[in-house]
Structure formats: C-alpha cells, structure tokens
Design an enzyme around this catalytic site. Structure first.
Site, PDB file in Angstrom:
ATOM      1  CG  ASP A 151      -1.352  25.677 -49.952  1.00 38.32           C
ATOM      2  OD1 ASP A 151      -0.549  24.999 -49.360  1.00 38.32           O
ATOM      3  OD2 ASP A 151      -2.516  25.687 -49.433  1.00 38.32           O
TER       4      ASP A 151
ATOM      5  CB  ILE B 274     -18.818  20.926 -50.423  1.00 39.21           C
ATOM      6  CG1 ILE B 274     -17.890  22.039 -51.140  1.00 39.21           C
ATOM      7  CG2 ILE B 274     -19.931  20.843 -51.099  1.00 39.21           C
ATOM      8  CD1 ILE B 274     -17.641  21.574 -52.765  1.00 39.21           C
TER       9      ILE B 274
ATOM     10  CB  ALA C 200      -6.939  26.961 -43.291  1.00 37.46           C
TER      11      ALA C 200
ATOM     12  CB  ILE D 285     -15.173  25.350 -50.697  1.00 39.16           C
ATOM     13  CG1 ILE D 285     -13.737  25.341 -50.649  1.00 39.16           C
ATOM     14  CG2 ILE D 285     -15.514  25.100 -52.217  1.00 39.16           C
ATOM     15  CD1 ILE D 285     -13.097  26.592 -51.301  1.00 39.16           C
TER      16      ILE D 285
ATOM     17  CB  ALA E  28     -11.970  30.512 -48.420  1.00 32.24           C
TER      18      ALA E  28
END
Lengths: 331, 212
Positions: B125, B7, B11, B15, B13
C-alpha cells in the site's frame, strides 16, 4: 433557450437501451432490451445482431413512452465506449443515422461516466465516491480536478464476470448474479478462498479459479460455495471502497452497476457508509444496469457544456478509460 | 492512566495515541471488527494481518528502511503498540515544500523503497499517505498489506500504486516526483529496471488502457 430533449442509445454489451432525457432533469423514457445467449456468455457478434434486430422497435417504444416523435429530439447521445466493439458499433451506427436524418447534433458519451451521472441524478448525490460494479467493470472512482479519477479497479476480470462464469460452471440459470445470491442465502459454511486486495486494486481471476476447483472437488454444497464466493468477493469490494472513502473523505457513497442490485453488497456498502459518516446512495436497478436513460442524461449535461461529436470523430472506442474523459460540467 | 486519543481512523484500523505507554509516547494500531464482513472471515483476516504486519515492520528496519519500533503485539486483540513518529504525512506536505526539497525527499523515498524490495518485502500500500516526513527522512508506516515477496510482480504493484497516487493526488508534480523516486530506487536495487518494466506492464492491465 427552452427545455431540450435528448435521445440516448446504450449498446456496450448485452443490453440495448434507449432513453429520453430532458435538460430540466426529467427522464421521459428508459427502455431496455436484453440479449440472452442460448448458451455460454455474451458473444459480441450475437449481441450486436440482437441489437440491430430490435433497434427500430426499441426506438419506437422509447419515443412512444416519452410521448414525442423523433422530430422533437434536439440531439442524439450514444455510448461511444468502453465495451464490446460489435455492440458499440451497432448503437453508434443507429445514432449517426438518426442525427443525420433529423439534422441534429451527435454527442458521444463515455459509458462509465454515464453510470455515475445517472446515479447522481437518480439519488441526488452531489460529489460521491462511486463503486461501479457490473459484468464488465469493477471501479472505485470519485471526481477530482476535472475528471473521475480511478482509485481502485480490478486488475483482471470484473466481479460480475466472476459471478457469471462460476454460475455457468455450476449449471445455474442465467443471469448468474441473482442465482448465486439466492443460493448463498441457504449457505453457512465459509470455505477458504483467496482474498486478493492489492492496495486499492483487486483481482478476481484467482478467486474464480479456486471456487471452480472447490466446486469440481464435490466436497461442498452449492449453497456453501455461493455463500463463500459472495462473502469473499464482496468483502474485497468493501475493503477497497472503504479505503478509498477514507482516502478521499467524500460524504456520499454511490453504489451503481448491475451487481449493485445484490442485497448482501448493499448491506455492506450501507455499513461502510455509516461507519464513515457518509450517506449511502443506491441507484434504482433500472438506472443501475446498462440503460439508455443514463446516456441521454449524460448527453444533456455534456451538450450543455459545449460537447459535440462530429460524425467524422464519432468512431467508437472499446477501451475508452473513465479517467481519460474531461468532465467540464463539474469543473 | 493517560487518555488514548484517536489520531487517525484508517480504512482498516484505528490509530490511537497513547501519551504515556509505560513511559513513552506510543501509537496503538487496532484493527477493529468490520461489521460488513462475516465475523469468521473478519477475525481470520485481522489476526493474520496483525502478525504479518509487526514481523514485516521489524524486518524492514533490519534492511535499513526507517519504520516505527514495535513495542508490543497482540494477535487476538488485533493490536500493535509502536513508536510514535514525529512529522507530517508526505501526502500533506508535497504541495507546500519547495521543488528542491520535494525532489530530495522523493529520491530518498525511492532509495528506501529499493532497500525494502531488496530485502524481499513488498509494502502492498505504498502511497504518500503511508510515508511520514520526519527529520528529513521518509518513514514508512502502515505495513498492513505488506508481504514477504521478492517477486518482480509484487515490486511492480508497489511502484504502480505509488505512480497512480502521484497521478491521482499529486497530479501537478507527477513526472517530477516519479523521476526523483525512480533515480533513488535504481541506486539501491539491482533489479530496479525489471520492476519498473513490470510496473508499466501492470498499469496497462487495468481495464481499457491503450495497448501498444
């Protein structure tokens, strides 16, 4: 209106560059002279003295290469900032003198914008995410709503500065980047060094301190130190670049600035671009390092969108941030 | 065995959505290998970030900050299985919700950021891409760069990134949104002013910013 010809003067740091660009996109000349310090890093005053000394001959060479005389120039562009004050002032003084003598307009250009614009011209990239890495700058940027927005940047020293300072510390020949790159090829042991990424920003001062400390400890070979320094420093760049690429969804990835000549960094950028379905665009070294052609070309497109810099507003700005510049030619 | 759907490709990982992870709809966050990085450096970074992220998500929840539930952690596989949060990224809805809702949401996000910082967690982040608007709440996701830190510096870095995001992406509402965020932040964190002052200082550390 016919084809216009612009002279660009670049003098932000140790390079004095004179370039000639035409409004049809032709680069007629790109002459670069470099001030090499006898010892240590760039001394701003010494660099400025060098630029002043070779200004005349560099100009003559650029005009000869382009096959024109000064009277063929339609306007003069110069690097107005950011950079070292004394160097910038020397280039700006020459630009003003020429503009007045020839009776042509002056166009002040932002050095960082110029790096991106010449990169677009040289590689054909239209709307890239750009990684601009040099001795003085480490910036991840892309065009968004009228300006080049900064998505990530160094919070302290530039990557080139980190490499240069370490190589001086380690007694390597000038310039530092290529020397570190050569030795890194012989290294293989990864020495633990701080990998500092904060969101999309990075920090290199801690890495420089740590690698210098490891060098002084005498525990490691210089090859392994260079290898580890490169791997960590460039991986950090790769990470923020990849984050910004994912965030912006841009389809082109432009690598520019002097550090962009490094093969290991190029390989990383290529791999990241491929992973995200973007086209990697490498700026040829003559246009990636500080040069006059980029100033001339940016002068051409800025002039084309009505930008003029009257003499009384032509003072240099050593801290002129990339994201403060309006970019009407792309809006 | 239900099919996993990719989905989002972050950058750092991938998902993946698992519609039936032992009977629940779940998110699998998988830190893939980065071929641009040296394998040795890559493995160390992925492993340590997986462990750190899952433990910090849990701590944030204890502090009252909405985060996904953690179902399972696999450090060597660099994978975390967690709760699926229904909703939209705050980044995507800022432009289409009304001014009142916008202000309310950012004040709420500010409040929770204050709680997060008060619990000694820096997100690392903190952007509007990492907040999901779900049932009126702002759910904090992606603690991939989070660290346990009650240093004013880390707090300032979080705030600076949020502010920078508002400037670069939500430039039409920058000040309005940040004012609301700040008001919420000041409600829940005693040392809020100190962190906000540091944010201003950090923003000036970038290259070539006007110095006072």
């Amino acid at each position: 209106m016919g084809v216009e010809t612009c002279l660009g003067i670049e003098s932000t740091a140790d390079n004095l560059g004179m370039g000639v660009a035409r409004s049809d996109g032709a680069i007629l000349a790109n002459v670069i002279t470099t001030h090499v310090p006898e010892e240590g890093g760039i001394h701003p005053r010494e660099a400025a003295r060098h630029h002043a000394r070779v200004m005349g001959e560099t100009l003559s060479e650029a005009l000869d290469t382009a096959g024109i005389t000064a009277w063929d120039l339609d306007y003069i562009a110069f690097s107005q900032g950011p950079g070292m004050g004394p160097s910038l002032r020397t280039g700006a003084t020459a630009a003003r003198a020429l503009a007045v003598r020839l009776g042509v307009p002056l166009v002040g250009v932002n050095h960082c914008v110029a790096h991106i614009e010449i990169g677009r011209l040289a590689t054909g990239a239209e709307d890239p995410l750009a990684l601009y890495v040099s001795g003085g700058n480490t910036i991840v940027t892309g065009f968004e709503a009228g300006r080049y927005r900064i998505f990530g940047e160094t919070l302290d020293i530039a990557i080139g500065n980190c490499l240069d300072t370490f190589s001086r510390e380690a007694g390597l020949p000038y310039p530092g980047g290529p020397a570190v790159e050569r030795l890194a090829l012989e290294g293989s042991t990864l020495i633990p060094l701080p990998y500092v990424v904060k969101g999309m920003d990075l920090s290199y001062s801690g890495l420089l301190t740590a690698v210098t400390k490891e060098f002084r400890s005498g525990k490691w070979s210089l090859e392994d130190l260079c290898f580890s320094l490169q791997e960590v420093a460039y991986s950090m760049l790769g990470e923020v670049t990849e984050r910004a690429l994912a965030h912006t969804g841009k389809r082109e990835l432009l690598l520019t600035g002097g550090v962009g000549a490094n093969k290991r960094l190029r390989a990383m950028i290529g791999s990241i671009a491929e992973e995200h379905g973007a086209t990697p665009c490498y700026v040829p070294i003559g246009y990636a390092t500080d040069n006059g052609a980029m100033i001339a070309w940016t002068g051409v497109i800025a002039y084309g969108s009505g930008i003029r810099t009257p003499i009384e507003r032509s003072h240099i700005d050593p801290r002129w941030r990339l994201d403060r510049v309006e970019v009407p030619w792309r809006s | 065995m239900a099919e996993l759907t990719l989905i989002a490709k972050g950058a750092e990982a991938d998902i993946l959505l698992d519609p039936d992870w032992n009977g629940v709809k779940a998110i699998i966050k998988r830190r893939g290998e980065k071929s641009y990085r040296l394998p040795e450096l890559d493995a160390a970074i992925r492993r340590s970030r997986t462990i750190r992220e899952s433990s910090i998500i849990h701590r944030a929840k204890e502090a009252g900050v909405p985060t996904p539930l953690i179902y399972s952690v696999d450090p060597d596989g660099a994978q975390i299985v967690m709760e699926y949060i229904e909703g939209d990224k705050v980044r995507d809805i800022v432009g289409r919700i009304g001014p009142e809702e916008r202000t309310r949401l950012f004040r709420e996000i500010g409040r929770k950021t204050g709680l997060l910082h008060g619990a000694g967690i820096a997100h690392g982040d903190l952007t509007t891409s990492n907040l999901i608007s779900s049932g009126g709440r702002g759910v904090f996701i992606d603690f991939g760069l989070a660290e346990m830190s009650d240093e004013v510096e880390s707090r300032g870095v979080d705030l600076n990134l949020m502010y920078r995001m508002l400037i670069s992406t939500h430039y039409e509402h920058t000040e309005e949104l940040f004012t609301a965020f700040k008001a919420g932040y000041e409600e829940t964190l005693d040392e809020a002013q100190e962190a906000l002052d540091r944010m201003n200082e950090i923003s000036k550390r970038g290259r070539y910013v006007e110095r006072e």
